[in-house]
Design an enzyme around this catalytic site. Structure first.
Site, PDB file in Angstrom:
ATOM      1  N   CYS A  18     -68.322 -37.317 -43.481  1.00 60.39           N
ATOM      2  CA  CYS A  18     -68.327 -36.163 -44.390  1.00 60.39           C
ATOM      3  C   CYS A  18     -69.335 -36.333 -45.524  1.00 60.39           C
ATOM      4  O   CYS A  18     -69.839 -35.342 -46.066  1.00 60.39           O
ATOM      5  CB  CYS A  18     -66.941 -35.972 -45.002  1.00 60.39           C
ATOM      6  SG  CYS A  18     -65.587 -35.890 -43.818  1.00 60.39           S
ATOM      7  N   ASP A  72     -62.251 -34.045 -47.951  1.00 62.10           N
ATOM      8  CA  ASP A  72     -61.231 -33.122 -48.437  1.00 62.10           C
ATOM      9  C   ASP A  72     -60.989 -33.161 -49.946  1.00 62.10           C
ATOM     10  O   ASP A  72     -60.942 -32.121 -50.596  1.00 62.10           O
ATOM     11  CB  ASP A  72     -59.894 -33.410 -47.739  1.00 62.10           C
ATOM     12  CG  ASP A  72     -59.938 -33.142 -46.251  1.00 62.10           C
ATOM     13  OD1 ASP A  72     -61.006 -32.748 -45.745  1.00 62.10           O
ATOM     14  OD2 ASP A  72     -58.911 -33.337 -45.586  1.00 62.10           O
ATOM     15  N   LYS A  73     -60.768 -34.349 -50.504  1.00 63.82           N
ATOM     16  CA  LYS A  73     -60.372 -34.424 -51.910  1.00 63.82           C
ATOM     17  C   LYS A  73     -61.559 -34.280 -52.857  1.00 63.82           C
ATOM     18  O   LYS A  73     -61.379 -34.115 -54.062  1.00 63.82           O
ATOM     19  CB  LYS A  73     -59.643 -35.744 -52.192  1.00 63.82           C
ATOM     20  CG  LYS A  73     -58.434 -35.986 -51.309  1.00 63.82           C
ATOM     21  CD  LYS A  73     -57.481 -34.804 -51.291  1.00 63.82           C
ATOM     22  CE  LYS A  73     -56.373 -34.983 -50.280  1.00 63.82           C
ATOM     23  NZ  LYS A  73     -56.811 -34.974 -48.875  1.00 63.82           N
ATOM     24  N   CYS A  78     -65.013 -32.312 -41.308  1.00 64.65           N
ATOM     25  CA  CYS A  78     -64.285 -31.938 -40.094  1.00 64.65           C
ATOM     26  C   CYS A  78     -64.390 -30.442 -39.826  1.00 64.65           C
ATOM     27  O   CYS A  78     -64.228 -29.620 -40.716  1.00 64.65           O
ATOM     28  CB  CYS A  78     -62.833 -32.371 -40.211  1.00 64.65           C
ATOM     29  SG  CYS A  78     -62.657 -34.162 -40.400  1.00 64.65           S
ATOM     30  N   GLU A  84     -50.620 -37.306 -45.679  1.00 67.02           N
ATOM     31  CA  GLU A  84     -50.733 -36.264 -44.665  1.00 67.02           C
ATOM     32  C   GLU A  84     -50.180 -36.783 -43.343  1.00 67.02           C
ATOM     33  O   GLU A  84     -50.359 -37.952 -43.009  1.00 67.02           O
ATOM     34  CB  GLU A  84     -52.190 -35.844 -44.486  1.00 67.02           C
ATOM     35  CG  GLU A  84     -52.758 -35.151 -45.704  1.00 67.02           C
ATOM     36  CD  GLU A  84     -54.198 -34.714 -45.528  1.00 67.02           C
ATOM     37  OE1 GLU A  84     -54.676 -33.963 -46.378  1.00 67.02           O
ATOM     38  OE2 GLU A  84     -54.843 -35.140 -44.539  1.00 67.02           O
ATOM     39  N   SER A 131     -52.316 -32.477 -42.872  1.00 64.33           N
ATOM     40  CA  SER A 131     -53.756 -32.302 -42.762  1.00 64.33           C
ATOM     41  C   SER A 131     -54.062 -30.845 -42.463  1.00 64.33           C
ATOM     42  O   SER A 131     -53.255 -30.123 -41.870  1.00 64.33           O
ATOM     43  CB  SER A 131     -54.285 -33.186 -41.631  1.00 64.33           C
ATOM     44  OG  SER A 131     -55.552 -32.756 -41.208  1.00 64.33           O
TER      45      SER A 131
END
Length: 560
Positions: free
Chosen positions: A52, A126-127, A197, A448, A474
């Site tokens: 990512c 994500d975070k 993702c 998650e 997730s």
């Protein structure tokens, strides 16, 4: 450049008393001319720990070029990232949500300490997205967020595959549904390179939400990470920030209640991740906007689910990009009266002004439906309450034929115990799994449950078993699952007193989550309940557990 553009950095660079400060800045490349330009912080989440973020150093350099071109002086600095995919299913996942707070804290620290006149934050995993936005809210200098971009799909045996494909393949392989050779091929091809993702999982959900909030440039959310357009997006963001400084536009002017309503609407239409609830509430709290679960419930009831995107649907973010992207969806929603077009954005223009010159969705595309042909007439994120979740919980129903279940509870005190039970065939159709002590404090870190939910899907139990937890899911999760149960078990929430065999109901149609025992029995069990010992006595997780608030408050640690 006028001193009006150096409202913050002038205290670092101006006057005889700041000669020592200037001396150090000269050592990192500043010239005499640079001291008269606005100083721009570029917060980079570059890291080699996850695909990512593996490319973000190159994107930061493009932002730097844009800042220079527009007359600013850029400074790249680093913050952390954690890979949710790589930490999934083991102890490492405890650290994922706390990383959001560290990202926010570290960007706030650097750009406030250095007195940057503006900040551009670049995130991938994500975070990163909520962490960066939370920091930009605290700093409240002119700011732009740049998304690192989505990964391209992998290809295996004539089909597109992604990270969720291999998570679900674990359950399929264990159940004997695929061979070891197929299993290995999926692993080898699921992640072909840089980018986040690829479905409408958490990273792509949050990039879409941030574009809808007005904090990234139009079109930024859906561009692939490795595309030339993403590099151009970064360059243009660098230029656009100087315009924002000239106009004096800060996040407080952009991030209004109506902007958050736009973001929620876009997330619901796209079928986004349950994590958007947690993160948008957290961002709103940082900027002083009153956003609650009731707002999500209110908007969800009137917002149709239109996009056929993974995990509940067929398509990836790259497919959406080809037919018009998130901005194309927003243009359609604006025409349908579903967005507030008067919200200000980082272009210095409103949502409506930005979308005026943007292309419509491609005619006859099959990814985003019209309102009259919605996948579901209301939003796929559902807020549930009941005697198991007095403060609320969150479910996602996209792609499900069955949205309710009543069955015997199978109670687990951790994700790990539940995963082992699934893999050893202890879970049967009709069961309702409860995983507790995985909340913000109890986990700590609100892990998650993708390993668990993917194993259920792989085993063929995805729609035959219910699952509820005070942890999270997730963005890649699908199935009849409920997370974010509040109060959490660690705080003595009713989820703590459910026993094996109790009849438990999940009813997303009625927004209900309950155990079928009397209130008197619940109170009796709660009276006899004893809290567990904290799992971590020192280090960052111990500190986090002491500071973190409930999921209904976004699991923030800021002392607001």
């Amino acid at each position: 450049m006028s001193d009006i553009l150096k409202k913050r950095s002038s205290m670092t660079t101006d006057g005889d008393n700041r000669a020592p400060n200037r001396a150090m800045l000269r050592a990192v490349g500043f010239t005499d001319e640079d001291f008269h330009k606005p100083m721009i912080g570029i917060a980079s989440t570059w890291s080699e720990v996850t695909p990512c973020n593996i490319h973000i150093n190159k994107l930061a350099e493009k932002v730097k070029e844009g800042v220079r071109t527009a007359g600013g002086v850029p400074q790249i600095y680093g913050t952390i990232t954690v890979s949710d995919g790589i930490t999934m299913g083991h102890e490492g996942m405890h650290f994922s949500l706390p990383s959001r707070e560290v990202i926010a804290d570290s960007i706030e620290i650097v750009s406030n300490a250095m007195r940057h006149d503006g900040v551009i934050a670049i995130g991938g995993c994500d975070k990163n997205m909520p962490g960066c936005l939370m920091a930009l809210c605290r700093i409240d200098a002119p700011s732009i967020f740049v998304y690192g971009g989505t990964i391209l799909p992998g290809h295996c045996d004539g089909q597109d595959v992604d990270i969720v494909s291999i998570f679900e393949a674990v359950g399929k392989f264990n159940a004997g549904k695929i061979s070891r050779e197929e299993f290995i091929r999926i692993e080898q091809n699921a992640c072909p390179g840089a980018g986040s993702c690829g479905g409408m999982y958490t990273a792509n959900t949050m990039s879409s939400a941030i574009e809808a909030l007005g904090m990234s440039l139009p079109g930024s959310a859906s561009m692939p990470a490795v595309s030339s357009r993403k590099s151009e997006d970064c360059y243009e963001a660098g230029k656009a920030l100087i315009n924002l400084i000239q106009k004096g536009v800060t996040p407080k002017r952009i991030l209004t209640k109506k902007a958050f309503e736009n973001a929620i609407t876009v997330v619901l239409v796209l079928g986004g991740s349950t994590n958007a609830v947690l993160h948008l509430i957290a961002i709103a709290k940082e900027i002083g906007v009153d956003l609650t679960l009731e707002d999500f419930d209110r908007i969800s009831k009137k917002t149709p689910h239109l996009a056929d995107l993974k995990p509940g649907g067929r398509y990836a973010m790259t497919d959406l990009d080809k037919v018009g992207g998130v901005h194309g969806v927003m243009k359609y929603l604006l025409k349908e009266g579903m967005l507030h077009g008067d919200c200000l954005t980082v272009t210095g223009k409103t949502i409506a002004e930005n979308l005026m010159d943007m292309p419509d969705l491609v005619p006859n595309q099959t990814i985003v439906r019209k309102k009259s042909e919605a996948l579901h007439p209301s939003g796929p994120l559902v807020i549930l309450k009941g005697n198991l979740a007095p403060e609320g919980a969150v479910a996602k129903i996209s792609g499900l034929k069955k949205i309710s279940i009543t069955g015997p509870a199978k109670v687990f005190e951790s994700e790990d115990d539940c995963f082992n039970a699934i893999m050893t065939d202890q879970i049967k159709p009709g069961d309702v799994i409860i995983i507790r002590y995985e909340g913000p404090k109890g986990g700590p870190g609100m892990r998650e449950m993708l390993a668990v939910t993917s194993a259920l899907v792989g085993k063929g139990l995805g729609e035959d078993v219910g699952l509820m937890t005070d942890g999270r899911f997730s963005g890649g999760t699908h199935g009849l699952v409920v997370g974010h149960i509040s109060p959490e078990a660690f705080d003595g929430g009713p989820i703590a007193i459910v026993q094996n065999g109790d009849a438990v109901t999940i009813d997303s149609g009625k927004n209900l989550l309950q155990v079928e025992i009397s209130q008197e029995e619940i109170q009796k069990r709660l009276k006899n309940w004893k809290p567990i010992e904290p799992r971590y006595k020192s280090g960052v997780l111990a500190k986090y557990a002491k500071l973190v608030q409930s999921a209904t408050n976004g699991a923030i640690t800021n002392l607001l």
